[in-house]
Design an enzyme around this catalytic site. Structure first.
Site, mmCIF file in Angstrom:
data_model
loop_
_atom_site.group_PDB
_atom_site.id
_atom_site.type_symbol
_atom_site.label_atom_id
_atom_site.label_comp_id
_atom_site.label_asym_id
_atom_site.label_seq_id
_atom_site.Cartn_x
_atom_site.Cartn_y
_atom_site.Cartn_z
ATOM 1 N N LYS A 30 -0.368 4.525 -5.011
ATOM 2 C CA LYS A 30 0.659 5.575 -4.958
ATOM 3 C C LYS A 30 0.154 6.883 -4.372
ATOM 4 C CE LYS A 30 4.097 4.037 -8.155
ATOM 5 N NZ LYS A 30 4.407 3.824 -9.536
ATOM 6 N N ASP A 62 0.832 -1.202 0.000
ATOM 7 C CA ASP A 62 0.000 0.000 0.000
ATOM 8 C C ASP A 62 0.867 1.253 0.000
ATOM 9 O OD1 ASP A 62 -2.404 -1.331 0.068
ATOM 10 O OD2 ASP A 62 -2.491 -1.383 2.254
ATOM 11 N N MET A 117 -9.073 7.812 9.804
ATOM 12 C CA MET A 117 -9.606 8.434 8.583
ATOM 13 C C MET A 117 -10.606 9.538 8.944
ATOM 14 S SD MET A 117 -10.105 4.964 6.344
ATOM 15 C CE MET A 117 -10.606 3.931 7.707
HETATM 16 C C1 LIG Z 1 -7.198 2.680 5.634
HETATM 17 S S1 LIG Z 1 -6.835 2.987 7.313
HETATM 18 C C2 LIG Z 1 -5.750 1.657 7.616
HETATM 19 C C3 LIG Z 1 -5.519 1.411 9.074
HETATM 20 C C4 LIG Z 1 -4.478 0.355 9.336
HETATM 21 N N1 LIG Z 1 -4.921 -0.945 8.885
HETATM 22 C C5 LIG Z 1 -4.109 0.272 10.816
HETATM 23 O O1 LIG Z 1 -4.395 -0.749 11.462
HETATM 24 O O2 LIG Z 1 -3.477 1.219 11.306
HETATM 25 C C6 LIG Z 1 -5.761 4.366 7.179
HETATM 26 C C7 LIG Z 1 -5.863 5.280 8.388
HETATM 27 O O3 LIG Z 1 -5.074 4.759 9.443
HETATM 28 C C8 LIG Z 1 -4.524 5.818 10.188
HETATM 29 N N2 LIG Z 1 -3.054 5.723 10.112
HETATM 30 C C9 LIG Z 1 -2.354 4.777 9.477
HETATM 31 N N3 LIG Z 1 -1.036 4.946 9.680
HETATM 32 C C10 LIG Z 1 -0.911 6.023 10.488
HETATM 33 C C11 LIG Z 1 0.193 6.686 11.086
HETATM 34 N N4 LIG Z 1 1.449 6.289 10.888
HETATM 35 N N5 LIG Z 1 -0.062 7.765 11.883
HETATM 36 C C12 LIG Z 1 -1.310 8.171 12.100
HETATM 37 N N6 LIG Z 1 -2.396 7.582 11.566
HETATM 38 C C13 LIG Z 1 -2.194 6.520 10.783
HETATM 39 C C14 LIG Z 1 -5.054 7.109 9.603
HETATM 40 O O4 LIG Z 1 -6.247 7.450 10.290
HETATM 41 C C15 LIG Z 1 -5.337 6.677 8.189
HETATM 42 O O5 LIG Z 1 -6.286 7.519 7.571
#
Ligand SMILES: C[S@@+](CC[C@H](N)C(=O)[O-])C[C@H]1O[C@@H](n2cnc3c(N)ncnc32)[C@H](O)[C@@H]1O
Length: 245
Positions: A55, A33, A166
């Protein structure tokens, strides 16, 4: 022939599980991803074929095409890794990918990762549950799906921490709904952007100011009294725990 759905954690390669690192080092093909940290990509077998399937936001390939790619690769290679941010089963559409693969008789193995839902608050020094402040935690998406969206006013509960993924775009609406539902406008909040990476930024404030905060995605929103706690409160936490064995 196995497709491994592997959680990459929030970004820092040190937060990969040992199993995830081993699988990446031995992969023939990796499908990953957008939100995968550069350090994590460095762990991948240098000879592996790589597919970046997301991307830019909005340009990410449709889930159907990703499923099809995984099925094709799963039939062709012995060791395919589908690398997903955080934990594959927390808003990662991991369940859909597992179903698509198993429906096509391809063996799947899912490897958990540290979800940003818990890792991001922790790295900001915020315990999502804390005796006397929060009896539990609710993890929700702030994004609406096909016209339907969560009614945040129903999630207003001062005893439960709310963690929103999100939720950057709709943060103002979320705050308004929670206040309408009964949460105090002064409820502490924190936003954690790019947790565990060199761009990590933590902001704190109150619920009525959430809409005004400049927040950059990806970010996790934490709403509830625990959001006020910070790493410099660790001494207090330890003292609390010592008092309540
Ligand atoms: C499609 S979701 C995927 C979540 C992922 N599977 C998890 O368990 O963290 C994507 C969201 O995860 C959060 N996110 C993912 N990585 C992050 C990070 N390094 N810092 C802050 N928020 C993060 C944000 O809210 C982002 O919009």
């Amino acid at each position: 022939m196995t497709v491994y759905l592997v959680g990459a954690g929030p970004g820092d390669a040190d937060l990969l599980t040992i199993r995830a690192a081993r699988l990446l080092a031995n992969a023939q093909v990796v499908v990953h991803d957008r939100l995968i940290g550069p350090g994590v990509l460095d762990v991948i077998n240098p000879d592996a074929i790589r597919y970046d399937v997301g991307k830019l936001p909005g340009l990410s390939q449709s889930q159907e095409r990703i499923n099809q790619l995984l099925i094709t690769l799963g039939r062709e290679y012995e060791h395919v890794v589908r690398l997903k941010g955080g934990d594959p089963f927390v808003f990662g559409r991991g369940g859909e990918e597992v179903r698509a693969l198993t429906d096509n008789s391809i063996r799947v193995d899912v490897v958990p990762g540290i979800s940003s839902a818990f890792g991001a608050p922790l790295l900001a020094g915020i315990p999502v549950t804390h005796r006397g402040l929060s009896h539990g935690v609710t993890v929700v998406t702030g994004r609406s799906l096909k016209g339907s969206s969560i009614d945040f006013s129903k999630l207003a509960n001062p005893d439960i921490t709310l963690v929103v993924l999100m939720g950057v775009e709709r943060r103002r609406d979320i705050a308004t709904a929670l206040i309408k539902g009964g949460l105090s406008p002064s409820t502490p909040i924190a936003t954690i952007e790019w947790a565990s990476t060199s761009s990590e930024r933590v902001q704190r404030g109150s619920l009525d100011g959430l809409g005004e905060l400049q927040v950059v995605a990806p970010a996790v929103l934490v709403i509830g009294p625990v959001a006020e706690l910070a790493t410099n409160h660790v001494e207090t936490l330890i003292a609390d725990l010592a008092l309540q064995p």
